[in-house]
Design an enzyme around this catalytic site. Structure first.
Site, PDB file in Angstrom:
ATOM      1  N   LYS A  39      10.501  -0.641  -1.435  1.00 58.90           N
ATOM      2  CA  LYS A  39      11.964  -0.697  -1.320  1.00 58.90           C
ATOM      3  C   LYS A  39      12.467  -0.884   0.112  1.00 58.90           C
ATOM      4  CE  LYS A  39      12.526   4.301  -1.079  1.00 58.90           C
ATOM      5  NZ  LYS A  39      12.352   5.509  -1.902  1.00 58.90           N
ATOM      6  N   ARG A 134      17.143  16.446  -4.276  1.00 63.39           N
ATOM      7  CA  ARG A 134      17.551  15.106  -4.664  1.00 63.39           C
ATOM      8  C   ARG A 134      17.367  15.056  -6.173  1.00 63.39           C
ATOM      9  NH1 ARG A 134      15.171   9.503  -2.187  1.00 63.39           N
ATOM     10  NH2 ARG A 134      13.984   9.587  -4.124  1.00 63.39           N
TER      11      ARG A 134
HETATM   12  C1  LIG Z   1      11.166   5.994  -1.628  1.00 68.94           C
HETATM   13  C2  LIG Z   1      10.427   6.783  -2.611  1.00 68.94           C
HETATM   14  C3  LIG Z   1       9.053   6.993  -2.449  1.00 68.94           C
HETATM   15  C4  LIG Z   1       8.284   6.481  -1.258  1.00 68.94           C
HETATM   16  O1  LIG Z   1       8.592   7.244  -0.115  1.00 68.94           O
HETATM   17  P1  LIG Z   1       7.911   6.945   1.310  1.00 68.94           P
HETATM   18  O2  LIG Z   1       8.361   8.076   2.147  1.00 68.94           O
HETATM   19  O3  LIG Z   1       8.445   5.634   1.757  1.00 68.94           O
HETATM   20  O4  LIG Z   1       6.457   6.932   1.094  1.00 68.94           O
HETATM   21  C5  LIG Z   1       8.392   7.735  -3.422  1.00 68.94           C
HETATM   22  N1  LIG Z   1       9.056   8.238  -4.487  1.00 68.94           N
HETATM   23  C6  LIG Z   1      10.372   8.048  -4.679  1.00 68.94           C
HETATM   24  C7  LIG Z   1      11.010   8.634  -5.882  1.00 68.94           C
HETATM   25  C8  LIG Z   1      11.106   7.332  -3.755  1.00 68.94           C
HETATM   26  O5  LIG Z   1      12.415   7.156  -3.927  1.00 68.94           O
END
Ligand SMILES: *Cc1c(COP(=O)(O)O)cnc(C)c1O
Length: 359
Positions: A39, A134
């Site tokens: 993302k 979250r």
């Molecule tokens: C963005 C995200 C990740 C990845 O996180 P990083 O810190 O970039 O490794 C994993 N799980 C969820 C639910 C996320 O939103």
């Protein structure tokens, strides 16, 4: 380079692949499946290809449009939707994602209906909030959500998951992972069947993994930042054997002049409502490059050239002190910066004004 202007961000595919291999090897050694998260680079095809070339068979993103982009690059991949699905888009979720992360019964019901209409079975991971505040249900709400599955024939519970260190900054720990395993037990008991995934977290879990403290039954991670930046994400410590310079921002100098280091005149607010403070260093040579806060987060950039220092930025100008630069900087020069900050990667890939080039 014909057709590619500035500012532009260069993606070093080799370095990204090397990083991907470090993550895959470390996870394989501990029997952990890992999903690559795209993302922060808006699922750029060069990033997706580098990850699959290194051996990733599962990728994840928060946005449906990005999953669609990934599906075109690699039709065979397992695709995971990270952000909780909006019920209004259930149709697209079951179409583009093989598996989605969920916490709401209303949404699960909508996904089941959409999957039934599409004639398929959609997999879900039930998200539990272990304190980061979250997404995720509270532990004692799990059983209630699970009871709905009796009527949802087109959903399969693939597992339980949690996400830490994102909003609340809560550190992943052995205790949190054990809490997650307790959640798995609740789900298995409620559904009277085994689930295949216990998804322990993101790049913030790296330290636990490296210290060999991840409980063995936590068998899945979702990793984004570590791949791109080569660091874990709790203390932002570098990961050994990984490249911290996968991404380089190139900007063109549009002015290079000698000026005082303190503004001249009575001071009020700057473009963003702050009242800036300055230290008088006398007259300095300064360069302006054609990129600003609309494209980058200057605090997340590291100049490649020795002696160069970023002073600040407005929406579309970044101001650089080049007085001590290792060679003279003139108009038309291209200055290079290693992209180090997560929010800077996010801004640069999201900005339409920044060209993306894989090298
Ligand atoms: C963005 C995200 C990740 C990845 O996180 P990083 O810190 O970039 O490794 C994993 N799980 C969820 C639910 C996320 O939103």
């Amino acid at each position: 380079m014909v057709g590619v202007g500035y500012p532009r961000i260069e993606i070093d595919r080799e370095k990204l692949q090397e990083n991907a291999r470090v993550i895959l090897d470390a996870c394989r050694k501990r029997d952990i499946n890992v999903t690559g998260v795209t993302k922060v680079t808006c699922a750029h095809p060069a990033v997706a290809r580098a990850l699959t070339a290194a051996g990733f068979t599962s990728l994840a993103d928060s946005r449906l449009s990005n999953l669609r982009r990934l599906r075109r690059v690699e039709p065979e991949l397992e695709l995971m939707l990270l952000r909780l699905p909006p019920p209004s888009r259930a149709e697209e979720v079951v179409r583009w994602a093989d598996i989605s992360l969920n916490s709401e019964s209303v949404t699960l019901r909508a996904l089941n209906a959409a999957a039934e209409r599409a004639g398929l079975v959609h997999e879900v991971v039930l998200m539990v909030d272990l304190g980061d505040l979250r997404e995720g249900m509270w532990q004692d709400e799990l059983a209630d959500v699970c009871s709905g599955f009796a009527g949802w024939d087109h959903l399969r519970v693939a597992g339980v998951g949690t996400n830490l260190a994102c909003y609340g900054g809560v550190r992943p720990s052995v205790e949190k992972m054990e809490d997650l395993l307790a959640c798995r037990d609740i789900v298995q008991e409620m559904l009277n069947s085994e689930i295949r995934l216990v998804s322990g977290g993101n790049s913030a879990n790296w330290q636990l993994l490296e210290d060999d403290e991840m409980p063995r039954e936590v068998n899945h991670l979702r990793i984004g930042e570590a791949l791109i930046l080569g660091n874990e994400s709790v203390d932002r410590k570098p990961i050994q054997g990984m490249n911290d310079d996968v991404l380089t921002l190139c900007c063109e100098v549009v002015e290079a002049r000698n000026k005082p280091s303190v503004p001249v005149g009575e001071l009020g607010q700057d473009a963003f409502g702050n009242v800036p403070e300055f230290t008088d260093r006398g007259w300095h040579r300064r360069a302006i490059v054609a990129a600003g806060r609309q494209d980058v987060v200057p605090e997340g950039l590291r100049p490649e050239m020795e002696g160069v220092r970023i002073l600040g930025a407005s929406s579309d100008h970044m101001i650089i002190d080049v007085e001590d630069a290792s060679r003279e900087v003139v108009v038309g020069d291209v200055l290079r910066f290693t992209v180090r900050g997560y929010s800077c990667v996010l801004a640069a890939f999201t900005s339409d004004y920044v060209e993306k080039l894989s090298v």
